[in-house]
Scaffold this motif. Sequence first.
Motif, PDB file in Angstrom:
ATOM      1  N   LYS A  67     -15.243 116.900  -4.361  1.00  0.00           N
ATOM      2  CA  LYS A  67     -14.292 117.836  -3.758  1.00  0.00           C
ATOM      3  C   LYS A  67     -14.731 119.278  -3.993  1.00  0.00           C
ATOM      4  O   LYS A  67     -14.677 120.122  -3.091  1.00  0.00           O
ATOM      5  N   LYS A  68     -15.189 119.557  -5.195  1.00  0.00           N
ATOM      6  CA  LYS A  68     -15.636 120.910  -5.553  1.00  0.00           C
ATOM      7  C   LYS A  68     -16.825 121.337  -4.706  1.00  0.00           C
ATOM      8  O   LYS A  68     -16.852 122.448  -4.151  1.00  0.00           O
ATOM      9  N   TRP A  69     -17.811 120.459  -4.579  1.00  0.00           N
ATOM     10  CA  TRP A  69     -19.021 120.818  -3.840  1.00  0.00           C
ATOM     11  C   TRP A  69     -18.765 120.886  -2.339  1.00  0.00           C
ATOM     12  O   TRP A  69     -19.420 121.632  -1.630  1.00  0.00           O
ATOM     13  N   ARG A  70     -17.815 120.125  -1.847  1.00  0.00           N
ATOM     14  CA  ARG A  70     -17.478 120.198  -0.420  1.00  0.00           C
ATOM     15  C   ARG A  70     -16.786 121.520  -0.077  1.00  0.00           C
ATOM     16  O   ARG A  70     -16.857 121.989   1.061  1.00  0.00           O
ATOM     17  N   SER A  71     -16.118 122.117  -1.037  1.00  0.00           N
ATOM     18  CA  SER A  71     -15.400 123.375  -0.777  1.00  0.00           C
ATOM     19  C   SER A  71     -16.286 124.603  -0.990  1.00  0.00           C
ATOM     20  O   SER A  71     -15.881 125.723  -0.699  1.00  0.00           O
ATOM     21  N   ASP A  72     -17.494 124.393  -1.483  1.00  0.00           N
ATOM     22  CA  ASP A  72     -18.429 125.491  -1.740  1.00  0.00           C
ATOM     23  C   ASP A  72     -19.361 125.647  -0.538  1.00  0.00           C
ATOM     24  O   ASP A  72     -20.047 124.696  -0.161  1.00  0.00           O
ATOM     25  N   PRO A  73     -19.400 126.826   0.079  1.00  0.00           N
ATOM     26  CA  PRO A  73     -20.254 127.033   1.256  1.00  0.00           C
ATOM     27  C   PRO A  73     -21.721 126.682   1.014  1.00  0.00           C
ATOM     28  O   PRO A  73     -22.414 126.250   1.941  1.00  0.00           O
ATOM     29  N   ARG A  74     -22.207 126.838  -0.227  1.00  0.00           N
ATOM     30  CA  ARG A  74     -23.627 126.540  -0.512  1.00  0.00           C
ATOM     31  C   ARG A  74     -23.921 125.042  -0.498  1.00  0.00           C
ATOM     32  O   ARG A  74     -25.024 124.618  -0.173  1.00  0.00           O
ATOM     33  N   THR A  75     -22.946 124.248  -0.896  1.00  0.00           N
ATOM     34  CA  THR A  75     -23.202 122.816  -1.067  1.00  0.00           C
ATOM     35  C   THR A  75     -22.433 121.938  -0.085  1.00  0.00           C
ATOM     36  O   THR A  75     -22.532 120.715  -0.147  1.00  0.00           O
ATOM     37  N   LYS A  76     -21.686 122.547   0.824  1.00  0.00           N
ATOM     38  CA  LYS A  76     -20.782 121.796   1.686  1.00  0.00           C
ATOM     39  C   LYS A  76     -21.477 120.774   2.579  1.00  0.00           C
ATOM     40  O   LYS A  76     -20.910 119.738   2.924  1.00  0.00           O
ATOM     41  N   SER A  77     -22.733 121.045   2.943  1.00  0.00           N
ATOM     42  CA  SER A  77     -23.399 120.158   3.906  1.00  0.00           C
ATOM     43  C   SER A  77     -24.404 119.210   3.267  1.00  0.00           C
ATOM     44  O   SER A  77     -25.085 118.461   3.970  1.00  0.00           O
ATOM     45  N   ILE A  78     -24.505 119.223   1.931  1.00  0.00           N
ATOM     46  CA  ILE A  78     -25.447 118.318   1.267  1.00  0.00           C
ATOM     47  C   ILE A  78     -24.882 116.898   1.290  1.00  0.00           C
ATOM     48  O   ILE A  78     -23.756 116.670   0.852  1.00  0.00           O
ATOM     49  N   PRO A  79     -25.619 115.913   1.789  1.00  0.00           N
ATOM     50  CA  PRO A  79     -25.122 114.538   1.788  1.00  0.00           C
ATOM     51  C   PRO A  79     -24.858 114.031   0.375  1.00  0.00           C
ATOM     52  O   PRO A  79     -25.689 114.236  -0.522  1.00  0.00           O
ATOM     53  N   ILE A  80     -23.716 113.405   0.176  1.00  0.00           N
ATOM     54  CA  ILE A  80     -23.354 112.845  -1.129  1.00  0.00           C
ATOM     55  C   ILE A  80     -23.182 111.337  -0.983  1.00  0.00           C
ATOM     56  O   ILE A  80     -22.377 110.870  -0.185  1.00  0.00           O
ATOM     57  N   LEU A  81     -23.959 110.596  -1.762  1.00  0.00           N
ATOM     58  CA  LEU A  81     -23.833 109.145  -1.818  1.00  0.00           C
ATOM     59  C   LEU A  81     -23.227 108.792  -3.173  1.00  0.00           C
ATOM     60  O   LEU A  81     -23.846 109.037  -4.212  1.00  0.00           O
ATOM     61  N   MET A  82     -22.026 108.262  -3.167  1.00  0.00           N
ATOM     62  CA  MET A  82     -21.336 107.958  -4.417  1.00  0.00           C
ATOM     63  C   MET A  82     -21.734 106.577  -4.912  1.00  0.00           C
ATOM     64  O   MET A  82     -21.699 105.593  -4.174  1.00  0.00           O
ATOM     65  N   LEU A  83     -22.103 106.507  -6.207  1.00  0.00           N
ATOM     66  CA  LEU A  83     -22.493 105.260  -6.858  1.00  0.00           C
ATOM     67  C   LEU A  83     -21.427 104.912  -7.889  1.00  0.00           C
ATOM     68  O   LEU A  83     -21.110 105.733  -8.742  1.00  0.00           O
ATOM     69  N   THR A  84     -20.904 103.705  -7.832  1.00  0.00           N
ATOM     70  CA  THR A  84     -19.827 103.371  -8.762  1.00  0.00           C
ATOM     71  C   THR A  84     -19.623 101.874  -8.896  1.00  0.00           C
ATOM     72  O   THR A  84     -19.992 101.106  -8.007  1.00  0.00           O
ATOM     73  N   ALA A  85     -19.063 101.493 -10.019  1.00  0.00           N
ATOM     74  CA  ALA A  85     -18.690 100.092 -10.232  1.00  0.00           C
ATOM     75  C   ALA A  85     -17.315  99.793  -9.664  1.00  0.00           C
ATOM     76  O   ALA A  85     -16.887  98.638  -9.625  1.00  0.00           O
ATOM     77  N   ARG A  86     -16.617 100.806  -9.186  1.00  0.00           N
ATOM     78  CA  ARG A  86     -15.273 100.627  -8.643  1.00  0.00           C
ATOM     79  C   ARG A  86     -15.389 100.155  -7.194  1.00  0.00           C
ATOM     80  O   ARG A  86     -15.780 100.909  -6.313  1.00  0.00           O
ATOM     81  N   SER A  87     -15.039  98.907  -6.974  1.00  0.00           N
ATOM     82  CA  SER A  87     -15.316  98.274  -5.685  1.00  0.00           C
ATOM     83  C   SER A  87     -14.081  98.006  -4.830  1.00  0.00           C
ATOM     84  O   SER A  87     -14.207  97.495  -3.723  1.00  0.00           O
ATOM     85  N   GLU A  88     -12.890  98.338  -5.325  1.00  0.00           N
ATOM     86  CA  GLU A  88     -11.692  98.069  -4.539  1.00  0.00           C
ATOM     87  C   GLU A  88     -11.612  99.003  -3.336  1.00  0.00           C
ATOM     88  O   GLU A  88     -12.128 100.127  -3.358  1.00  0.00           O
ATOM     89  N   GLU A  89     -10.940  98.532  -2.288  1.00  0.00           N
ATOM     90  CA  GLU A  89     -10.865  99.289  -1.042  1.00  0.00           C
ATOM     91  C   GLU A  89     -10.278 100.681  -1.246  1.00  0.00           C
ATOM     92  O   GLU A  89     -10.756 101.669  -0.689  1.00  0.00           O
ATOM     93  N   ARG A  90      -9.223 100.771  -2.073  1.00  0.00           N
ATOM     94  CA  ARG A  90      -8.589 102.076  -2.276  1.00  0.00           C
ATOM     95  C   ARG A  90      -9.526 103.065  -2.978  1.00  0.00           C
ATOM     96  O   ARG A  90      -9.447 104.275  -2.766  1.00  0.00           O
ATOM     97  N   ASP A  91     -10.418 102.528  -3.839  1.00  0.00           N
ATOM     98  CA  ASP A  91     -11.390 103.393  -4.499  1.00  0.00           C
ATOM     99  C   ASP A  91     -12.400 103.938  -3.498  1.00  0.00           C
ATOM    100  O   ASP A  91     -12.777 105.108  -3.537  1.00  0.00           O
ATOM    101  N   LYS A  92     -12.831 103.071  -2.591  1.00  0.00           N
ATOM    102  CA  LYS A  92     -13.778 103.495  -1.561  1.00  0.00           C
ATOM    103  C   LYS A  92     -13.171 104.575  -0.674  1.00  0.00           C
ATOM    104  O   LYS A  92     -13.808 105.580  -0.365  1.00  0.00           O
ATOM    105  N   VAL A  93     -11.914 104.370  -0.299  1.00  0.00           N
ATOM    106  CA  VAL A  93     -11.216 105.364   0.518  1.00  0.00           C
ATOM    107  C   VAL A  93     -11.112 106.685  -0.239  1.00  0.00           C
ATOM    108  O   VAL A  93     -11.329 107.759   0.328  1.00  0.00           O
ATOM    109  N   SER A  94     -10.797 106.613  -1.542  1.00  0.00           N
ATOM    110  CA  SER A  94     -10.674 107.835  -2.346  1.00  0.00           C
ATOM    111  C   SER A  94     -12.006 108.575  -2.422  1.00  0.00           C
ATOM    112  O   SER A  94     -12.048 109.805  -2.334  1.00  0.00           O
TER     113      SER A  94
END
Length: 222
Positions: A67-94
């Motif tokens: 959220k922080k990097w998306r709101s920063d003009p310098r980093t807003k367009s950098i692709p972010i791939l999230m890696l996590t052990a949290r696999s539930e649908e609601r976590d993915k949506v979050s």
Amino acid sequence: MKIPRVLVVEDEKAIAELISVNLRHHGMLAIHVMDGEAAQRELDQVLPDVILLDWMLPGQSGVVLAKKWRSDPRTKSIPILMLTARSEERDKVSGLDAGADDYITKPYNLQELLLRIQVFLKRTKKKDDVGPVIFKIGDLNFDYTNLVLSNDKVEYQLTQREADLVRYLCLNANRVLKRDEILMNVWGKDDYFLGRSMDVFITKVRKYLKSQNAAKLQTIHG
């Protein structure tokens, strides 16, 4: 030729080392940090081409950082791939709602991870002929170059994925688009990106448009 730079934000050393070795083997420069503060220091110095971001980190979580990097003009367009052990649908949506462009759960296949990174790198290369970049959607103005959807009252900063989706919908206004057609034209030949993930992006675009009565995005079942 520029070497792709990948920032790996992961506090598990063994996982980070395995990822980094594979990235280097495929011609990328891997920079590993273990928390948000160290990641921010790297971003302040040199911007990466892709960020691999763990959810569970010491201090600020990956969701907060996204959220922080998306709101920063310098980093807003950098692709972010999230890696996590949290696999539930609601976590993915979050995770996607926080600004991640994609989401992959542990344990994951390294080949899958590399393919997703390569998809990001291809899509973020400068295009000589991208066609129209400014669109009018009701009372909203859409600036594809700067990833902004706005009017006099609001300004939504989009991710690159969201902007690609909105642009494709604008170019095909008043047409019935099949799911497979949207997936192919917006996400390309990414066999790992699922239609359910696309639904998250469609839902976010609906919210942007509905909030300003800008346009109607209608689902036609069947």
